[in-house]
Scaffold this motif. Sequence first.
Motif, PDB file in Angstrom:
ATOM      1  N   ARG A 199       0.826  -1.204   0.000  1.00  0.00           N
ATOM      2  CA  ARG A 199       0.000   0.000   0.000  1.00  0.00           C
ATOM      3  C   ARG A 199       0.866   1.262   0.000  1.00  0.00           C
ATOM      4  N   GLN A 200       1.949   1.234   0.793  1.00  0.00           N
ATOM      5  CA  GLN A 200       2.853   2.385   0.808  1.00  0.00           C
ATOM      6  C   GLN A 200       3.546   2.568  -0.535  1.00  0.00           C
ATOM      7  N   GLY A 201       3.929   1.450  -1.162  1.00  0.00           N
ATOM      8  CA  GLY A 201       4.563   1.539  -2.475  1.00  0.00           C
ATOM      9  C   GLY A 201       3.624   2.125  -3.512  1.00  0.00           C
ATOM     10  N   LEU A 202       2.350   1.716  -3.468  1.00  0.00           N
ATOM     11  CA  LEU A 202       1.363   2.250  -4.397  1.00  0.00           C
ATOM     12  C   LEU A 202       1.136   3.738  -4.154  1.00  0.00           C
ATOM     13  N   THR A 203       1.102   4.113  -2.883  1.00  0.00           N
ATOM     14  CA  THR A 203       0.930   5.531  -2.549  1.00  0.00           C
ATOM     15  C   THR A 203       2.085   6.367  -3.072  1.00  0.00           C
ATOM     16  N   HIS A 204       3.317   5.878  -2.884  1.00  0.00           N
ATOM     17  CA  HIS A 204       4.490   6.596  -3.366  1.00  0.00           C
ATOM     18  C   HIS A 204       4.495   6.687  -4.890  1.00  0.00           C
ATOM     19  N   LEU A 205       4.059   5.635  -5.561  1.00  0.00           N
ATOM     20  CA  LEU A 205       3.993   5.637  -7.028  1.00  0.00           C
ATOM     21  C   LEU A 205       2.996   6.683  -7.521  1.00  0.00           C
ATOM     22  N   LEU A 206       1.830   6.740  -6.878  1.00  0.00           N
ATOM     23  CA  LEU A 206       0.824   7.723  -7.268  1.00  0.00           C
ATOM     24  C   LEU A 206       1.311   9.147  -7.023  1.00  0.00           C
ATOM     25  N   LEU A 207       2.009   9.339  -5.901  1.00  0.00           N
ATOM     26  CA  LEU A 207       2.551  10.662  -5.612  1.00  0.00           C
ATOM     27  C   LEU A 207       3.621  11.051  -6.621  1.00  0.00           C
ATOM     28  N   LEU A 208       4.444  10.084  -7.024  1.00  0.00           N
ATOM     29  CA  LEU A 208       5.489  10.354  -8.015  1.00  0.00           C
ATOM     30  C   LEU A 208       4.873  10.734  -9.357  1.00  0.00           C
ATOM     31  N   ILE A 209       3.857   9.990  -9.776  1.00  0.00           N
ATOM     32  CA  ILE A 209       3.189  10.292 -11.050  1.00  0.00           C
ATOM     33  C   ILE A 209       2.529  11.668 -10.994  1.00  0.00           C
ATOM     34  N   SER A 210       1.879  11.963  -9.874  1.00  0.00           N
ATOM     35  CA  SER A 210       1.232  13.275  -9.715  1.00  0.00           C
ATOM     36  C   SER A 210       2.257  14.402  -9.752  1.00  0.00           C
ATOM     37  N   SER A 211       3.407  14.173  -9.127  1.00  0.00           N
ATOM     38  CA  SER A 211       4.459  15.192  -9.116  1.00  0.00           C
ATOM     39  C   SER A 211       4.985  15.451 -10.524  1.00  0.00           C
ATOM     40  N   ILE A 212       5.171  14.388 -11.289  1.00  0.00           N
ATOM     41  CA  ILE A 212       5.665  14.535 -12.668  1.00  0.00           C
ATOM     42  C   ILE A 212       4.658  15.312 -13.509  1.00  0.00           C
ATOM     43  N   ILE A 213       3.367  14.996 -13.332  1.00  0.00           N
ATOM     44  CA  ILE A 213       2.327  15.705 -14.086  1.00  0.00           C
ATOM     45  C   ILE A 213       2.320  17.191 -13.723  1.00  0.00           C
ATOM     46  N   MET A 214       2.427  17.500 -12.414  1.00  0.00           N
ATOM     47  CA  MET A 214       2.403  18.901 -11.988  1.00  0.00           C
ATOM     48  C   MET A 214       3.665  19.645 -12.399  1.00  0.00           C
TER      49      MET A 214
END
Length: 279
Positions: free
Chosen positions: A5-20
């Motif tokens: 779950r933590q890995g998935l959360t970090h992945l989503l945050l990374l993708i969101s950061s790249i988009i922003m």
Amino acid sequence: MMARRQGLTHLLLLISSIIMMYPVFWWLGASLKTNDEMRSPNLFPETFRWANYTEGWVSVPNYDFSVFYINNLQLISGVLFTSIVSCSLVAFAFARLDFPLRKLWFGILLVTLMLPTQVTIVPQYVLFSKFDWINTYLPFYVPHLLAGGVGGPFFIYLLVQFIRSIPKELDESAKIDGCSWFGIYWRIIIPLTKPALVTVAIYCFLWNWDDFFGQLLYINSVDKYTVNLALKLFIDSAGTVPWGQMLAMSLVSVLPAVIIFFIAQKHFVEGIASGALKG
């Protein structure tokens, strides 16, 4: 399960950061392109054109961007000094002094926080024009000297909340030692409110550095232009715009604000957390 779950959360945050961050990457890449490459779908050009930065720096006839940076610093330094002094004095009065209609005046101050800036533009311009302050920095200095200007009511509110968290026993001890109200303000309150004052300084710097409209409204001469106003000189009447140079200089123009924020980020968060949330 928890690790997944933590890995998935970090992945989503990374993708969101790249988009922003994508607009910032495009901005950086476009500052190194020629005009012909601006419509290219590539994020970065095949050949980086670093000359956009050197040519953009001296692109304005008879001026270079060092002049506009000096003007910016002159404007911001005056605004910072007047805003910190005036807002801290007003906040001290609201937090410590007992004067008639204090609660009413503080309520009016809070109402001004919700007042749109657009409402005051016309009367302010008419007033400053009658004072013959147009094309000077006085429309920026004087309102901040009177605890107004960009962010003034918010700064007062923040400092009031911080000062109220300081024990009044310190004031009483100082009075016993013969200290005046100004002495209490200068020797006790100011040293203890340094985190909040740093927060005010950062906010004031960022908001006034980015204040394009106010500077456009009151400054007319190129020799008094700030960096924000100098960027519009890249657009001529014929519509020919050296986009690479303009984007390069716009990137350079935001660097001081970014650097200041990251250097003082710790103090910024400390001032907000320890002052603005207390009451």
